[in-house]
Design a protein around this motif. Structure first.
Motif, mmCIF file in Angstrom:
data_model
loop_
_atom_site.group_PDB
_atom_site.id
_atom_site.type_symbol
_atom_site.label_atom_id
_atom_site.label_comp_id
_atom_site.label_asym_id
_atom_site.label_seq_id
_atom_site.Cartn_x
_atom_site.Cartn_y
_atom_site.Cartn_z
ATOM 1 N N ILE A 198 0.848 -1.199 0.000
ATOM 2 C CA ILE A 198 0.000 0.000 0.000
ATOM 3 C C ILE A 198 0.883 1.249 0.000
ATOM 4 O O ILE A 198 1.488 1.612 1.003
ATOM 5 C CB ILE A 198 -0.965 -0.023 1.202
ATOM 6 C CG1 ILE A 198 -1.937 -1.197 1.042
ATOM 7 C CG2 ILE A 198 -1.740 1.289 1.303
ATOM 8 C CD1 ILE A 198 -2.860 -1.414 2.210
ATOM 9 N N ARG A 199 0.970 1.858 -1.177
ATOM 10 C CA ARG A 199 1.719 3.104 -1.358
ATOM 11 C C ARG A 199 1.022 3.913 -2.445
ATOM 12 O O ARG A 199 0.189 3.375 -3.188
ATOM 13 C CB ARG A 199 3.188 2.832 -1.691
ATOM 14 C CG ARG A 199 3.435 1.889 -2.837
ATOM 15 C CD ARG A 199 4.913 1.525 -2.935
ATOM 16 N NE ARG A 199 5.203 0.631 -4.043
ATOM 17 C CZ ARG A 199 5.442 1.013 -5.290
ATOM 18 N NH1 ARG A 199 5.410 2.303 -5.600
ATOM 19 N NH2 ARG A 199 5.707 0.139 -6.235
ATOM 20 N N PRO A 200 1.325 5.218 -2.560
ATOM 21 C CA PRO A 200 0.554 6.094 -3.453
ATOM 22 C C PRO A 200 0.425 5.601 -4.888
ATOM 23 O O PRO A 200 -0.641 5.717 -5.493
ATOM 24 C CB PRO A 200 1.326 7.419 -3.383
ATOM 25 C CG PRO A 200 1.942 7.418 -2.020
ATOM 26 C CD PRO A 200 2.311 5.987 -1.750
ATOM 27 N N ALA A 201 1.496 5.050 -5.457
ATOM 28 C CA ALA A 201 1.470 4.643 -6.869
ATOM 29 C C ALA A 201 0.466 3.534 -7.152
ATOM 30 O O ALA A 201 0.052 3.347 -8.302
ATOM 31 C CB ALA A 201 2.865 4.196 -7.315
ATOM 32 N N ALA A 231 1.327 2.634 7.354
ATOM 33 C CA ALA A 231 0.308 3.139 8.284
ATOM 34 C C ALA A 231 -0.373 4.426 7.820
ATOM 35 O O ALA A 231 -1.602 4.519 7.838
ATOM 36 C CB ALA A 231 0.931 3.342 9.663
ATOM 37 N N GLN A 232 0.389 5.427 7.401
ATOM 38 C CA GLN A 232 -0.185 6.732 7.063
ATOM 39 C C GLN A 232 -1.196 6.626 5.919
ATOM 40 O O GLN A 232 -2.329 7.124 6.012
ATOM 41 C CB GLN A 232 0.923 7.717 6.686
ATOM 42 C CG GLN A 232 0.422 9.145 6.488
ATOM 43 C CD GLN A 232 1.562 10.118 6.208
ATOM 44 O OE1 GLN A 232 2.712 9.713 6.065
ATOM 45 N NE2 GLN A 232 1.250 11.394 6.122
ATOM 46 N N LEU A 233 -0.827 5.938 4.852
ATOM 47 C CA LEU A 233 -1.727 5.808 3.705
ATOM 48 C C LEU A 233 -2.873 4.849 4.014
ATOM 49 O O LEU A 233 -4.022 5.093 3.619
ATOM 50 C CB LEU A 233 -0.947 5.325 2.479
ATOM 51 C CG LEU A 233 -1.729 5.253 1.159
ATOM 52 C CD1 LEU A 233 -2.394 6.589 0.850
ATOM 53 C CD2 LEU A 233 -0.798 4.852 0.024
ATOM 54 N N LEU A 237 -7.056 5.384 3.809
ATOM 55 C CA LEU A 237 -8.008 4.491 3.152
ATOM 56 C C LEU A 237 -9.128 4.082 4.118
ATOM 57 O O LEU A 237 -10.295 3.996 3.728
ATOM 58 C CB LEU A 237 -7.287 3.249 2.620
ATOM 59 C CG LEU A 237 -6.275 3.486 1.484
ATOM 60 C CD1 LEU A 237 -5.482 2.219 1.201
ATOM 61 C CD2 LEU A 237 -6.972 3.969 0.218
ATOM 62 N N MET A 238 -8.760 3.859 5.379
ATOM 63 C CA MET A 238 -9.767 3.523 6.385
ATOM 64 C C MET A 238 -10.743 4.690 6.595
ATOM 65 O O MET A 238 -11.950 4.488 6.758
ATOM 66 C CB MET A 238 -9.092 3.157 7.709
ATOM 67 C CG MET A 238 -8.269 1.874 7.695
ATOM 68 S SD MET A 238 -9.219 0.404 7.203
ATOM 69 C CE MET A 238 -8.699 0.220 5.497
ATOM 70 N N ASP A 239 -10.225 5.920 6.588
ATOM 71 C CA ASP A 239 -11.079 7.118 6.699
ATOM 72 C C ASP A 239 -12.005 7.221 5.497
ATOM 73 O O ASP A 239 -13.189 7.583 5.635
ATOM 74 C CB ASP A 239 -10.217 8.383 6.805
ATOM 75 C CG ASP A 239 -9.462 8.470 8.127
ATOM 76 O OD1 ASP A 239 -9.858 7.769 9.087
ATOM 77 O OD2 ASP A 239 -8.477 9.231 8.197
ATOM 78 N N GLN A 240 -11.474 6.932 4.312
ATOM 79 C CA GLN A 240 -12.279 6.963 3.083
ATOM 80 C C GLN A 240 -13.429 5.960 3.177
ATOM 81 O O GLN A 240 -14.578 6.278 2.819
ATOM 82 C CB GLN A 240 -11.381 6.631 1.882
ATOM 83 C CG GLN A 240 -12.078 6.689 0.525
ATOM 84 C CD GLN A 240 -11.136 6.293 -0.612
ATOM 85 O OE1 GLN A 240 -9.929 6.169 -0.426
ATOM 86 N NE2 GLN A 240 -11.700 6.069 -1.788
#
Length: 367
Positions: A198-201, A231-233, A237-240
């Motif tokens: 899980i990373r931006p790309a 964790a940050q990303l 996703l969990m917030d989304q």
């Protein structure tokens, strides 16, 4: 006997790291002697040891670590290294510098756009050093090769294309089972699997949007994501998901060792990336006999023929993903794509093909 020094500046897991360890595995069966340097413990170190190779641990932290250069120089002399092969930007820089210092031939392998990100500090200087020190610069996709030729000062005549390879034997075989039971899914569920850290790309926010829409249209469709969770990303996703009007059917498995088994339980493979150098997981899914939906994010366009061996959709387009998943439910379409994808993957993207291409370069440079 030719001795090769192998460098990579990450500890894994990931696509480049998988290629790194797979190449070592194949080289161990050849006439080459392999010396491996890693920056620390982790997934790559475990894989290397499982091949019977004891890696040298040398920390490369810092923007320019002279101690690392000194230690590698001593190792090159002590192990009588004939050739340096580095992977990813950081190791390519150090490998090129050592090639110049020690007068050794060197291969620099770039694995994707993340290697050439415009935000990278001193990027032009790093490219200049690699261009001077590397004998051959390998790109894992045509698009990456074109980007490096157009956007960097790397000498175009040194750029060479070698597609990453996958071992067909690791992903072929009978359909596996157990995942639906593990996740508590009904037997008639449609399982859409994505593999990648899980990373931006990787574009997982568009997977979430697609899963929200799909939950309202067809609640039997379940999305399964396999990959290390930064964790940050992941929290974003969990917030989304928490804000969604309909709760999507997404199962986040984190990093798993049993990817081959998981793939053989997929009904559909989805690559939602916004940028992709070369997608190892897409080729693995092709070899596992899973129909593919991938974004036009760079590498996939060189792997998949839209409508023949899979479906290609635009990047950042959740609706296109939903439409493609709905279309993949049609049995005849799936069957034809699976057969063509397996044939293409084995013909063009096998581990043996990658090994043969690298061995040819090794022999040319050493001789």
């Amino acid at each position: 006997m030719t001795t090769i020094l192998h460098l990579i500046d990450t500890t894994g897991p990931g696509g480049a790291e998988t290629v790194f360890t797979n190449l070592l595995k194949e080289l161990e069966q050849t006439e080459f002697r392999n010396v491996v340097v890693l920056r620390g413990e982790g997934w790559v170190a475990e894989k290397v040891r499982s091949l019977g190779i004891t890696p040298h641990m040398i920390d490369s932290k810092g923007s320019f670590n002279l101690g690392y250069v000194k230690a590698l120089r001593q190792l090159i002399i002590g192990e009588r290294v004939d050739l340096i092969h580095a992977h990813l930007l950081g190791s390519n820089v150090y490998g090129a510098l050592l090639a110049l210092i020690c007068g050794k031939p060197m291969i620099a392998t770039f694995h994707g756009a993340v290697d050439v990100a415009s935000g990278e500090r001193f990027l032009r200087a790093k490219f200049f050093l690699i261009g001077r020190g590397a004998s051959t610069i390998v790109c894992v996709s045509k698009r990456l090769q074109q980007e490096l030729a157009e956007r960097s000062p790397l000498p175009a005549h040194k750029l060479q294309l070698i597609y990453n390879g996958v071992d067909p034997e690791a992903f072929s075989g009978a359909r596996a089972s157990g995942l639906k039971e593990e996740l508590g899914l009904p037997q008639d569920a449609t399982v859409v699997i994505s593999i990648g850290n899980i990373r931006p790309a990787k574009g997982y926010e568009y997977l979430v949007d697609a899963a929200v829409t799909m939950a309202a249209q067809d609640p039997k469709v379940h999305f399964v994501v396999v990959g290390h969770q930064k964790a940050q990303l992941f929290n974003k996703l969990m917030d989304q998901i928490a804000r969604a009007t309909t709760q999507p059917n997404i199962h986040w498995l984190g990093f798993r060792q049993d990817v081959a088994s998981i793939l053989r339980q997929a009904d559909i493979f989805l690559l939602p990336s916004v940028s992709e150098g070369f997608s190892i997981s897409t080729v693995e899914a092709m070899m596992a006999g899973v129909p593919i939906i991938a974004t036009r994010s760079g590498g996939p366009e060189e792997i998949i023929i839209d409508g023949a061996s899979g479906r290609l959709v635009p990047v950042r387009d959740a609706e296109a993903i939903v439409t493609a998943i709905s279309g993949m439910m049609e049995p005849e379409m799936r069957k034809g794509m699976i057969v063509e994808a397996e044939r293409t993957a084995k013909d063009r993207f096998s581990l043996q093909s990658m090994l043969a291409n690298y061995k040819e370069i090794y022999c040319q440079l050493v001789n």
